[in-house]
Design a protein around this motif. Structure first.
Motif, PDB file in Angstrom:
ATOM      1  N   UNK A 226     -18.448  -5.636 -27.469  1.00  0.00           N
ATOM      2  CA  UNK A 226     -18.487  -6.403 -27.931  1.00  0.00           C
ATOM      3  C   UNK A 226     -19.732  -7.733 -26.910  1.00  0.00           C
ATOM      4  N   UNK A 227     -18.908  -7.711 -25.795  1.00  0.00           N
ATOM      5  CA  UNK A 227     -19.371  -8.492 -24.742  1.00  0.00           C
ATOM      6  C   UNK A 227     -20.617  -8.093 -23.842  1.00  0.00           C
ATOM      7  N   UNK A 228     -18.883  -7.174 -23.596  1.00  0.00           N
ATOM      8  CA  UNK A 228     -19.751  -6.470 -22.014  1.00  0.00           C
ATOM      9  C   UNK A 228     -20.981  -4.887 -22.542  1.00  0.00           C
ATOM     10  N   UNK A 229     -20.944  -4.747 -24.018  1.00  0.00           N
ATOM     11  CA  UNK A 229     -22.519  -3.719 -24.110  1.00  0.00           C
ATOM     12  C   UNK A 229     -23.037  -4.820 -24.626  1.00  0.00           C
ATOM     13  N   UNK A 230     -22.708  -5.391 -25.545  1.00  0.00           N
ATOM     14  CA  UNK A 230     -24.266  -6.115 -26.078  1.00  0.00           C
ATOM     15  C   UNK A 230     -24.795  -7.499 -25.648  1.00  0.00           C
ATOM     16  N   UNK A 231     -23.657  -8.650 -24.869  1.00  0.00           N
ATOM     17  CA  UNK A 231     -24.296  -9.080 -23.659  1.00  0.00           C
ATOM     18  C   UNK A 231     -24.512  -8.284 -22.307  1.00  0.00           C
ATOM     19  N   UNK A 232     -24.738  -7.625 -22.067  1.00  0.00           N
ATOM     20  CA  UNK A 232     -24.799  -7.352 -20.770  1.00  0.00           C
ATOM     21  C   UNK A 232     -25.961  -6.250 -20.784  1.00  0.00           C
ATOM     22  N   UNK A 233     -26.596  -5.406 -22.637  1.00  0.00           N
ATOM     23  CA  UNK A 233     -27.716  -4.381 -22.438  1.00  0.00           C
ATOM     24  C   UNK A 233     -28.660  -5.443 -23.053  1.00  0.00           C
ATOM     25  N   UNK A 234     -28.235  -6.000 -24.150  1.00  0.00           N
ATOM     26  CA  UNK A 234     -29.310  -7.172 -24.750  1.00  0.00           C
ATOM     27  C   UNK A 234     -29.991  -7.653 -24.159  1.00  0.00           C
TER      28      UNK A 234
END
Length: 627
Positions: A111-119
């Protein structure tokens, strides 16, 4: 008039950012930064840290499962008293490892690593914005995530151990502090960490939604947004609507644990003595948890699918097939994800009639997912494919998404799910469709946008080795799990040595453990490639993948504000690849139709007149505003 106002606002925004781009201290630039690109890197590197911890936990409990008689005394320096004198893993700690592994991988990594990074990284760059709508809220979202991580990390060192009871922390194990060692302070810190995490997710989600709606550059209509932005936008909407429900569930759990309420408790006996709690129901917690829990699947999956859409189109050198169908399918997934939560509860005594409704809705959600898969395959079909590491991971995502999705049809059927629910079949299904697919999307995104993040290229050969080790490893771990799951292998069991019925699967279970540990070790190739390339990698060209989206129009390492001059205007959709008549096989979004007469379609030639009108309006605005 709207165009004129937007243009004036762009100039005002530019002046603000030129003023802001003064010399900053190390702390304000890299620690408490409000630059969305730095915050994205903070999320990514923190996510990588948690991925190492979460994957190491899975390697430890797979050692226990595959080799239950083995002496694990060599782990004593790391695990201390959780390894017994005879070299066995403590049974209570095994359950804590399973709990923390699930929590860390689902929330802190995917959640944080994927959406937080790329969003964070891509939304302003791809829509043509200087930064997020609120840089301060954006900074807070990371630091609440960091605080959540610190709290969860501290719980690993408690004398009674971290939270136990599975990553879903069902009552009564989670609601009664004396139920087991991991129900005490470890569970309290788990709840506190999740509250911080939810605040982080809500701050980020509100920011992403506001930025996409309000800060798109001139010409960037919703019909010209890259599919990555559609995915991040809809993911943020899902998060903002569903995470508060988990917050409510956690709050009621805190009340039951600490203030004597009975939201989830009734007629509980501990050591033969009845507790005073009457009137509650643990099923209420399940409803609240899974109302977030199923949308959470798409909170981690939709960003990965958006990233894959961009990478497959770019590296197939073809327009994405069915752009509008892809958007409609994501909208369908967003809506349906909220009304299928009770398929996780078929074995909870759910009314069979209600179960049939949730079964019907669950099977329907396969339709928009199938649309996406079909469109990916059609985009790849007869494409001039360039097999970059990012492309391989994107194709790998499509593969595991199909494999995991097919098994979801079995589990969506309530009659079959009752037999398979507490077996390794479920473990295999959700690890493929949620864990592996999302992790492949995360890795694909890192390989693809690493040049834009750090101004250097990752080593492609190491990327290929990493992909094949991971791809083969993932299937070696989870494909056999379907088989042993159908045979009845129960999940969350500490050992299977006392079950005569499972003695025939000892070798297969051992093979799964060896494959899991090998796959974990293979990820260190990526870690070396990532951190070495950050400082020593080959310098990146401005647009290494010959892509159409706006982020590649910024300087190789953009400063705070992204574009040093005026933000580019957008004239076309982001997938003009291999257009008949064009000089190159890509036409970036900011290239006007008046410059591509040889490849324009009839309706595109009609837009040239509008370009001239906009240019004349800009000249008037510039004259009036003194620019």
């Amino acid at each position: 008039m709207a165009t004129t106002a937007a243009h004036i606002d762009v100039h005002a925004h530019e002046e603000d950012h030129h003023d802001h781009d003064h010399e900053q201290s190390f702390v304000s630039k890299y620690i408490f930064s409000m630059d969305h690109k730095v915050i994205a890197k903070q999320f990514l590197i923190t996510g990588i840290f948690w991925a190492i911890i979460g994957a190491a936990m899975s390697a430890i409990f797979r050692l226990q499962l595959g080799f239950p008689e083995a002496d694990l005394g060599w782990l004593k320096p790391l695990l201390g008293r959780w390894i017994s004198e005879t070299g066995q893993l403590d049974q209570e700690f095994y359950l804590a490892l399973v709990t923390m592994h699930g929590t860390i991988m689902v929330f802190f990594v995917l959640t944080a690593g994927l959406s937080g990074t790329f969003s964070n990284f891509l939304i302003p760059l791809q829509i043509g914005a200087r930064d997020m709508a609120s840089g301060f809220m954006n900074m807070l979202s990371y630091w609440f995530f960091f605080l959540s991580g610190v709290t969860m990390f501290i719980s690993l060192f408690l004398e009674t151990g971290p939270a136990s009871g599975g990553w879903v922390v069902y009552p009564p194990l989670s609601a009664i502090q004396t139920a087991m060692p991991g129900s005490g302070m470890g569970m309290t810190l788990w709840l506190v960490a999740m509250v911080f995490f939810i605040v982080s997710s809500l701050l980020g989600g509100i920011n992403y939604i506001t930025t996409v709606i309000n800060l798109r550059t001139q010409g960037m209509t919703f019909s010209r947004l890259p599919l990555t932005i559609w995915a991040f936008f809809l993911t943020a909407i899902i998060g903002v609507l569903s995470f508060p429900v988990l917050f409510a569930a956690a709050l009621l759990l805190v009340f039951d644990r600490s203030f004597g309420t009975s939201f989830y408790l009734s007629e509980i006996y501990i050591g033969g003595e009845a507790l005073s709690n009457v009137g509650g129901s643990p099923i209420l917690y399940q409803h609240l948890f899974w109302f977030l829990g199923h949308p959470e699947v798409y909170i981690v999956l939709l960003p990965a699918l958006g990233i894959t859409s961009e990478i497959i189109a770019t590296n197939s050198r073809k327009p994405i097939f069915g752009y509008k169908a892809m958007i409609v399918s994501m909208l369908g997934i967003t809506f349906l994800s909220f009304i299928v939560w009770a398929h996780h509860m078929f074995v909870s005594g759910l009314n069979p009639f209600l179960g049939s409704i949730f079964m019907f809705l669950t099977l329907i959600i396969a339709v928009p997912s199938a649309v996406k898969v079909f469109n990916y395959l059609t985009t790849l079909w007869r494409g001039n494919i360039i097999f970059t590491p990012a492309m391989l991971f994107s194709i790998g995502l499509v593969s595991v998404f199909i494999s995991g999705g097919i098994t979801g049809i079995f589990l969506g059927n309530s009659a079959i799910d009752i037999q398979l629910h507490d077996t390794y079949f479920v473990v295999a299904h959700f690890h493929l469709v949620m864990g592996a697919a999302s992790a492949f999307g995360l890795l694909a995104g890192v390989y693809h946008w690493f040049p834009k993040m750090f101004g250097r290229m990752m080593n492609a050969k190491l990327g290929y080795i990493h992909f094949w080790l991971t791809f083969i490893g993932i299937y070696s771990v989870f494909f056999p799990m379907h088989y042993i799951g159908i045979a009845g292998f129960p999940r969350r069991y500490y050992s299977f040595t006392n079950f005569e019925a499972f003695s025939g699967f000892t070798d297969l279970n051992m093979f799964i453990s060896v494959a899991a540990i090998a796959t974990f070790v293979g990820q260190f190739i990526f870690l070396f490639n990532f951190f070495y390339s950050m400082y020593r990698g080959r310098k990146a060209p401005a647009n290494p993948w010959k892509s159409n989206t706006l982020e590649w129009t910024t300087p190789i390492e953009p400063g705070h504000g992204n574009w040093p001059g005026e933000i580019p205007k957008v004239y076309r959709w982001p997938y003009d690849y291999s257009k008949p008549g064009a000089e190159d096989d890509f036409i970036p979004q900011h290239i006007p139709f008046s410059e591509t007469l040889e490849s324009n379609l009839p309706h595109e030639n009609d837009l040239i007149a509008l370009e001239k009108e906009d240019a004349e309006a800009e000249i008037v605005v510039d004259a009036n505003s003194g620019h």
